[in-house]
Structures are given as C-alpha cells and as structure tokens.
Enzyme design. Structure first.
Site, PDB file in Angstrom:
ATOM      1  N   LYS A  32       0.841  -1.194   0.000  1.00 14.63           N
ATOM      2  CA  LYS A  32       0.000   0.000   0.000  1.00 14.63           C
ATOM      3  C   LYS A  32       0.878   1.246   0.000  1.00 14.63           C
ATOM      4  CE  LYS A  32      -2.485   1.652   3.660  1.00 14.63           C
ATOM      5  NZ  LYS A  32      -2.457   3.126   3.731  1.00 14.63           N
ATOM      6  N   ASP A  59      -3.402   4.270  -2.053  1.00 11.13           N
ATOM      7  CA  ASP A  59      -4.365   4.760  -1.057  1.00 11.13           C
ATOM      8  C   ASP A  59      -4.317   6.278  -0.974  1.00 11.13           C
ATOM      9  OD1 ASP A  59      -6.181   4.826   1.037  1.00 11.13           O
ATOM     10  OD2 ASP A  59      -4.699   4.306   2.569  1.00 11.13           O
ATOM     11  N   LYS A  61      -7.234   8.124  -1.318  1.00  5.87           N
ATOM     12  CA  LYS A  61      -8.567   8.536  -0.810  1.00  5.87           C
ATOM     13  C   LYS A  61      -9.146   9.727  -1.585  1.00  5.87           C
ATOM     14  CE  LYS A  61      -7.842   6.743   3.863  1.00  5.87           C
ATOM     15  NZ  LYS A  61      -6.422   6.378   3.795  1.00  5.87           N
ATOM     16  N   ASP A  64     -13.702  14.315  -4.457  1.00  6.49           N
ATOM     17  CA  ASP A  64     -13.743  15.552  -5.233  1.00  6.49           C
ATOM     18  C   ASP A  64     -14.990  15.502  -6.126  1.00  6.49           C
ATOM     19  OD1 ASP A  64     -12.882  17.957  -6.551  1.00  6.49           O
ATOM     20  OD2 ASP A  64     -10.814  17.402  -6.123  1.00  6.49           O
ATOM     21  N   THR A 123     -11.321   5.823  11.151  1.00  5.67           N
ATOM     22  CA  THR A 123     -11.364   5.243  12.500  1.00  5.67           C
ATOM     23  C   THR A 123     -10.783   6.189  13.553  1.00  5.67           C
ATOM     24  OG1 THR A 123      -9.342   4.090  11.904  1.00  5.67           O
ATOM     25  CG2 THR A 123     -11.362   2.807  11.873  1.00  5.67           C
ATOM     26  N   ARG A 214       3.082  -1.071  10.725  1.00  7.42           N
ATOM     27  CA  ARG A 214       4.162  -1.179  11.709  1.00  7.42           C
ATOM     28  C   ARG A 214       4.491  -2.589  12.187  1.00  7.42           C
ATOM     29  NH1 ARG A 214       1.534   3.781  14.795  1.00  7.42           N
ATOM     30  NH2 ARG A 214      -0.213   2.881  13.630  1.00  7.42           N
TER      31      ARG A 214
HETATM   32  O1  C5P Z   1       1.060   0.703  11.073  1.00  4.03           O
HETATM   33  P1  C5P Z   1      -0.375   0.269  10.950  1.00  4.03           P
HETATM   34  O2  C5P Z   1      -0.539  -1.235  10.869  1.00  4.03           O
HETATM   35  O3  C5P Z   1      -1.247   0.892  12.008  1.00  4.03           O
HETATM   36  O4  C5P Z   1      -0.815   0.839   9.534  1.00  4.03           O
HETATM   37  C1  C5P Z   1      -2.154   0.799   9.120  1.00  4.03           C
HETATM   38  C2  C5P Z   1      -2.281   1.473   7.796  1.00  4.03           C
HETATM   39  O5  C5P Z   1      -3.656   1.500   7.459  1.00  4.03           O
HETATM   40  C3  C5P Z   1      -1.793   2.917   7.759  1.00  4.03           C
HETATM   41  O6  C5P Z   1      -1.312   3.156   6.439  1.00  4.03           O
HETATM   42  C4  C5P Z   1      -3.049   3.716   8.029  1.00  4.03           C
HETATM   43  O7  C5P Z   1      -3.008   4.984   7.433  1.00  4.03           O
HETATM   44  C5  C5P Z   1      -4.105   2.853   7.331  1.00  4.03           C
HETATM   45  N1  C5P Z   1      -5.454   3.029   7.861  1.00  4.03           N
HETATM   46  C6  C5P Z   1      -5.795   2.836   9.184  1.00  4.03           C
HETATM   47  N2  C5P Z   1      -7.090   3.024   9.584  1.00  4.03           N
HETATM   48  C7  C5P Z   1      -8.011   3.373   8.699  1.00  4.03           C
HETATM   49  C8  C5P Z   1      -7.693   3.562   7.361  1.00  4.03           C
HETATM   50  C9  C5P Z   1      -6.383   3.373   6.971  1.00  4.03           C
HETATM   51  O8  C5P Z   1      -4.952   2.488  10.001  1.00  4.03           O
HETATM   52  N3  C5P Z   1      -9.248   3.507   9.094  1.00  4.03           N
END
Ligand code: C5P
Length: 234
Positions: A32, A59, A61, A64, A123, A214
C-alpha cells in the site's frame, strides 16, 4: 485464498520503500502506497513496484467532484495499480463515476480494472466529532449508511475497521471485498491503533485483505514478521 497481507509502506523515502518491497514481495500479497510516499516519491514508486510484478494498493482517498475523480482514477488505472480508494462521503455519483472510470480505462488498455475501495468513517474520528461535522453521531450507523451507498454505486470493495467486519458482512453483498487495517499481532509495543484484531481474527470475521504497517515494517526482521503472520492464517 490469495495471500491477504497488504503491507503499508508508510515510509517517506523511495529507497527505504524499495528495500522493504525487495524483502517482502515473495511473502505478501500487495503493497500500500499512501499520500506520504506518493507525494514524496511520485508515480515512479508505483512503476518500480509493478516492474517486479508485485501488486499495488494506491491509497490516496480521492474525494472531489466526479469529473476530477474520474481523471484521478483513470491515471491510477493507467499506472496498473490493483486497488485504490475513494471517500464514500463524496456521494453516489462520485462513486459511480470512479467505478466506471476504472472499468473503462482498464478496458481501453486491455487490463483488469483495479478494485475501487470505498472509505467510510475514518477510525480516528470519535462520535462527537462526527456530529460536529454534521454526521450521524452513531458511528456504526454512519458506517452502514455509507457502506450501503457504496454497494448501490457498484463499488466492489470497502475499507473498514476490524470491529465493523461482522456487521458489514451481514449488510453487504457477499462479493464485496473487505480490506481491514488496525491489525495487531500482540507482539508490538503500544501505538495509536485502538480498535484492533489479530490477523487470524480479522480473516475469520470475514476480511478479504489485511492492511498491516508497523507490525511488519517496524519489526526487527520484517520478512520473518510477515512469514509468521502468514503462517497464523487459516
Ligand atoms: O502501522 P499500521 O498497521 O497501524 O498501519 C495501518 C495502515 O492503514 C496505515 O497506512 C493507516 O493509514 C491505514 N489506515 C488505518 N485506519 C483506517 C484507514 C487506513 O490504520 N481507518
């Protein structure tokens, strides 16, 4: 089942991203690319990842007027990404236009259309912030309303939180692909993800894809972390 792990490349540098891709491509399903990496590295990062045959989830998003979203989706489709995102709050017409643009552009170039994924309620938002912005303060209700609108517009997938999977599975057509961030294995130190499930729990609840950042890229050994997650899946 395809490999459902999508690694979020939430790093600013093209070199760091490509190093991760090199290590992880054999053991994950897609990568992603979000606004940070895309804004700093540009479409070149997409081309480099596609050149080694790995799948890309762009991603950005989009949100527009339909005409502008059509052009953004067409450009992403020409980059041969496999998934991209639009905000469902952009409305029915915007989502219909996005899906049509993906289909038409892919058809013109003899490719498969990317999966256009709808993002419902971020979220990070809390109930009082939704009402502040004029939305239903019941988060679940707002998510379901936007998810139904996405299905009506013909979108074939949605991004949702792990805790929304069960309710959305009951509401949506069975073919709707659910892509879920907020995945934690339990091995990580505390971070800003609050509402999480393990990879196995999310798949068992009905997710098709897991977005994991992460827990993989910040692990001491990213490849071993990805392999361990893969081995935990049904
Ligand atoms: O590091 P982590 O596992 O938290 O990364 C989650 C990824 O998913 C990040 O790129 C974050 O921006 C994305 N994301 C999220 N919650 C959402 C939408 C996207 O954590 N509701």
């Amino acid at each position: 089942m395809q490999n459902p792990i999508i690694v979020a490349l939430d790093v600013p540098e093209i070199e760091t991203a490509l190093q991760l891709v090199g290590q992880l491509a054999p053991v994950v399903g897609a990568f992603k690319i979000g606004s940070e990496l895309f804004t700093s590295a540009g479409p070149e990062i997409v081309r480099r990842i596609r050149a080694i045959g790995a799948a890309v989830f762009l991603d950005l998003k989009f949100h527009d007027i339909p005409n502008t979203v059509v052009k953004g989706v067409a450009a992403a489709t020409r980059l041969e990404v496999q998934m991209l995102t639009v905000h469902t709050s952009g409305g029915l017409k915007m989502m219909q236009a996005a899906e049509e643009s993906a289909q038409q552009t892919a058809l013109q170039s003899g490719r498969n259309a990317p999966l256009v994924l709808g993002v419902t309620v971020l979220t990070s938002l809390e109930s009082h912030e939704l009402s502040e912005a004029g939305m239903d303060e019941k988060i679940g209700r707002q998510v379901e309303r936007l998810a139904s609108l996405a299905a009506k517009a013909g979108l074939r997938g949605l991004v949702c939180s792990p805790l929304e999977i069960t309710a959305l599975r009951q509401l949506l057509p069975v073919k709707m692909q659910l892509v879920t961030p907020g995945i934690r294995t339990g091995a990580e130190k505390g971070d800003d993800q609050k509402r999480t499930l393990s990879p196995r729990e999310a798949i068992d609840a009905g997710a098709n894809w897991l977005v994991i950042g992460r827990p993989i890229y910040a692990a001491e050994n990213p490849r071993a972390a990805a392999e361990e997650i893969l081995a935990s899946l049904p």
